[in-house]
Enzyme design. Structure first.
Site, PDB file in Angstrom:
ATOM      1  N   GLY A  25      13.031  12.490  48.288  1.00 36.38           N
ATOM      2  CA  GLY A  25      12.413  11.171  48.466  1.00 36.38           C
ATOM      3  C   GLY A  25      11.895  10.690  47.118  1.00 36.38           C
ATOM      4  O   GLY A  25      10.934  11.252  46.586  1.00 36.38           O
ATOM      5  N   ALA A  26      12.578   9.692  46.555  1.00 33.51           N
ATOM      6  CA  ALA A  26      12.195   9.190  45.223  1.00 33.51           C
ATOM      7  C   ALA A  26      11.417   7.888  45.344  1.00 33.51           C
ATOM      8  O   ALA A  26      11.528   7.001  44.511  1.00 33.51           O
ATOM      9  CB  ALA A  26      13.443   8.987  44.370  1.00 33.51           C
ATOM     10  N   ASN A  58       7.483   6.007  46.225  1.00 35.85           N
ATOM     11  CA  ASN A  58       6.247   5.976  45.432  1.00 35.85           C
ATOM     12  C   ASN A  58       5.625   7.351  45.233  1.00 35.85           C
ATOM     13  O   ASN A  58       5.281   7.733  44.118  1.00 35.85           O
ATOM     14  CB  ASN A  58       5.235   5.052  46.114  1.00 35.85           C
ATOM     15  CG  ASN A  58       5.592   3.588  45.915  1.00 35.85           C
ATOM     16  OD1 ASN A  58       6.259   3.228  44.939  1.00 35.85           O
ATOM     17  ND2 ASN A  58       5.170   2.739  46.839  1.00 35.85           N
ATOM     18  N   ASP A 117      17.249  11.270  46.502  1.00 33.47           N
ATOM     19  CA  ASP A 117      17.006  10.185  47.450  1.00 33.47           C
ATOM     20  C   ASP A 117      18.321   9.791  48.107  1.00 33.47           C
ATOM     21  O   ASP A 117      19.400   9.968  47.545  1.00 33.47           O
ATOM     22  CB  ASP A 117      16.392   8.960  46.762  1.00 33.47           C
ATOM     23  CG  ASP A 117      15.638   8.062  47.738  1.00 33.47           C
ATOM     24  OD1 ASP A 117      14.394   8.172  47.811  1.00 33.47           O
ATOM     25  OD2 ASP A 117      16.289   7.267  48.453  1.00 33.47           O
ATOM     26  N   ASN A 144      10.336   9.443  61.295  1.00 35.32           N
ATOM     27  CA  ASN A 144      10.349  10.432  60.232  1.00 35.32           C
ATOM     28  C   ASN A 144      10.790  11.815  60.717  1.00 35.32           C
ATOM     29  O   ASN A 144      11.347  12.588  59.942  1.00 35.32           O
ATOM     30  CB  ASN A 144       8.970  10.510  59.555  1.00 35.32           C
ATOM     31  CG  ASN A 144       8.759   9.332  58.625  1.00 35.32           C
ATOM     32  OD1 ASN A 144       9.707   8.592  58.329  1.00 35.32           O
ATOM     33  ND2 ASN A 144       7.543   9.138  58.164  1.00 35.32           N
ATOM     34  N   HIS A 201      -4.469  15.839  59.193  1.00 36.86           N
ATOM     35  CA  HIS A 201      -4.464  14.788  58.172  1.00 36.86           C
ATOM     36  C   HIS A 201      -4.235  13.467  58.898  1.00 36.86           C
ATOM     37  O   HIS A 201      -3.150  12.952  58.956  1.00 36.86           O
ATOM     38  CB  HIS A 201      -3.341  15.072  57.172  1.00 36.86           C
ATOM     39  CG  HIS A 201      -3.249  14.064  56.074  1.00 36.86           C
ATOM     40  ND1 HIS A 201      -4.316  13.708  55.301  1.00 36.86           N
ATOM     41  CD2 HIS A 201      -2.202  13.341  55.619  1.00 36.86           C
ATOM     42  CE1 HIS A 201      -3.935  12.806  54.408  1.00 36.86           C
ATOM     43  NE2 HIS A 201      -2.661  12.565  54.592  1.00 36.86           N
TER      44      HIS A 201
HETATM   45  N1  APR Z   1      16.776  11.621  52.530  1.00 37.43           N
HETATM   46  C1  APR Z   1      16.255  11.401  51.304  1.00 37.43           C
HETATM   47  N2  APR Z   1      15.435  10.370  51.034  1.00 37.43           N
HETATM   48  C2  APR Z   1      15.147   9.533  52.038  1.00 37.43           C
HETATM   49  C3  APR Z   1      15.660   9.701  53.351  1.00 37.43           C
HETATM   50  C4  APR Z   1      16.523  10.805  53.570  1.00 37.43           C
HETATM   51  N3  APR Z   1      17.062  11.043  54.762  1.00 37.43           N
HETATM   52  N4  APR Z   1      15.193   8.697  54.121  1.00 37.43           N
HETATM   53  C5  APR Z   1      14.395   7.943  53.347  1.00 37.43           C
HETATM   54  N5  APR Z   1      14.354   8.439  52.090  1.00 37.43           N
HETATM   55  C6  APR Z   1      13.638   7.932  50.932  1.00 37.43           C
HETATM   56  C7  APR Z   1      13.639   6.417  50.813  1.00 37.43           C
HETATM   57  O1  APR Z   1      14.885   5.935  50.316  1.00 37.43           O
HETATM   58  C8  APR Z   1      12.474   6.175  49.872  1.00 37.43           C
HETATM   59  O2  APR Z   1      12.890   6.128  48.507  1.00 37.43           O
HETATM   60  O3  APR Z   1      12.254   8.262  50.998  1.00 37.43           O
HETATM   61  C9  APR Z   1      11.566   7.398  50.082  1.00 37.43           C
HETATM   62  C10 APR Z   1      10.214   7.039  50.655  1.00 37.43           C
HETATM   63  O4  APR Z   1       9.535   6.329  49.692  1.00 37.43           O
HETATM   64  P1  APR Z   1       8.470   5.160  49.998  1.00 37.43           P
HETATM   65  O5  APR Z   1       9.018   4.268  51.037  1.00 37.43           O
HETATM   66  O6  APR Z   1       8.056   4.603  48.678  1.00 37.43           O
HETATM   67  O7  APR Z   1       7.246   5.947  50.678  1.00 37.43           O
HETATM   68  P2  APR Z   1       6.071   6.741  49.940  1.00 37.43           P
HETATM   69  O8  APR Z   1       4.940   5.833  49.685  1.00 37.43           O
HETATM   70  O9  APR Z   1       6.619   7.540  48.822  1.00 37.43           O
HETATM   71  O10 APR Z   1       5.633   7.735  51.124  1.00 37.43           O
HETATM   72  C11 APR Z   1       6.507   8.745  51.575  1.00 37.43           C
HETATM   73  O11 APR Z   1       4.728  10.232  52.165  1.00 37.43           O
HETATM   74  O12 APR Z   1       2.444   9.897  52.057  1.00 37.43           O
HETATM   75  C12 APR Z   1       3.560   9.909  52.895  1.00 37.43           C
HETATM   76  O13 APR Z   1       3.039   8.291  54.624  1.00 37.43           O
HETATM   77  C13 APR Z   1       3.828   8.549  53.497  1.00 37.43           C
HETATM   78  O14 APR Z   1       5.490   9.310  55.057  1.00 37.43           O
HETATM   79  C14 APR Z   1       5.296   8.654  53.817  1.00 37.43           C
HETATM   80  C15 APR Z   1       5.840   9.524  52.686  1.00 37.43           C
END
Ligand code: APR
Length: 320
Positions: free
Chosen positions: A14-15, A17, A38, A100, A180
């Protein structure tokens, strides 16, 4: 023959935030090389390149590689899972469960296959439940699946205490246990300012307000940012766990781990103080809680157990 000791490798799934900010901290501090993965084509590659281009300015030689292929996570010491959706205004962490859960199940199959010796840190919300999915699907020992939550909640609590008392954050020790989520349990008896219990330093009504603000810490930020949830402090909390693991520091950091009777709780991931070292979870620290705190912790745990039951209904035996 000369053996070349390679730098440790941390993979971040997951790249977005939280993932990219955690990656940036690891690389800039020279802690480990990073693989950032990602599902969105080019995002991980673009962010990795952007981070690397700061190297000459900041003077780091650690490496980061963006990818969409799980083969690249092989030989990771730690895998951090941040893939999935974050909360939008009006959405509770639990609303994220189904969305999720499916993503994390898929991630877990790949971690099991490509990084079978890694220590996994769960970040995606609802975190305690996503940690359970990662543990179930990977089949890893409980020492190797650890959820990030307590470190963040405790840091928020400590920050608010420092603001209230106009005291350096370095003087504050704070402890938040439990899920959490809205049912976290800030422990006042184990939270101190320069060694003095907080109750002696902060009036009861102010303390109650700070506890409530800590509980709502994530929501406060979503409310302000609207289309994003918190990520700087979550990334810092994740970094502190990785650092204690890779440097084998044995720091005690509240984290979500699979309890098997500790604190009277069974078969659920719940935030408790744990010692983290290079084997992952080294010890669950059992504190003498008051009756009220124990009750709050059990309530928090039973909400998580209900979530686990919902997951079992959704995913049956968690197989592919
Ligand atoms: N495989 C890999 N990456 C994925 C997949 C997958 N199957 N599905 C989604 N992603 C990626 C998205 O493309 C996105 O870049 O996960 C990333 C999520 O990033 P953001 O939407 O910026 O979310 P973020 O703020 O990083 O939070 C991620 O952490 O703190 C928790 O509640 C928050 O559940 C959330 C997670």
């Amino acid at each position: 023959m000369r053996t070349v000791k390679k730098r440790r490798k941390v993979s971040i799934i997951g790249a977005g935030n939280v993932g990219a900010t955690t990656a940036q901290k690891i690389v800039e501090n020279g802690l480990a090389d990073v693989v950032l993965l990602d599902i969105r084509d080019g995002v991980a590659q673009g962010k990795a390149l952007d981070i690397l281009e700061a190297g000459p300015l900041l003077g780091f030689d650690t490496r980061i590689r963006g990818t969409g292929r799980y083969e690249d996570i092989a030989d990771s010491s730690v895998v951090v899972v941040t893939a999935g959706f974050s909360r939008k205004p009006g959405m509770s962490r639990d609303d994220l469960l189904t969305k999720n859960g499916e993503i994390i199940r898929d991630v877990a199959f790949n971690v099991r296959k490509f990084a079978p010796d890694s220590i996994v840190i769960a970040v995606t919300n609802p975190m305690d439940l996503m940690a359970y999915v990662l543990w179930r699907v990977t089949g890893f020992a409980r020492e190797r699946v650890i959820g990030m939550g307590g470190a963040l909640d405790s840091s928020r609590f400590a920050y608010f205490l420092s603001e209230e008392t106009r005291t350096s954050v370095s003087n504050i020790q704070s402890l938040v246990m439990g899920g959490h989520g809205d049912q976290m349990v800030p422990l006042l008896d184990f939270s101190t300012i320069a060694g003095v219990p907080v109750r002696k330093m902060v009036p009861a009504d102010r303390l109650a307000a700070i506890v409530q603000r800590t509980r709502d810490g994530g929501a406060e930020i979503v409310h302000l940012m609207k289309d994003s949830s918190a990520y700087f402090a979550p990334a810092a909390a994740t970094y502190s766990m990785i650092e204690s693991i890779l440097h084998d520091r044995h720091r005690i950091i509240p984290s979500s781990v699979f309890l098997q009777g500790e604190y009277g709780i069974k078969e659920a991931f719940v935030g408790v103080p744990v010692r983290l070292g290079n084997q992952g979870l080294e010890e669950i620290v059992e504190l003498p809680l008051s009756e009220d705190e124990s009750r709050q912790l059990r309530n928090s745990a039973s909400a998580i157990s209900e979530g686990i039951d919902a997951l079992k209904r959704l995913f049956h035996d968690f197989s592919e």
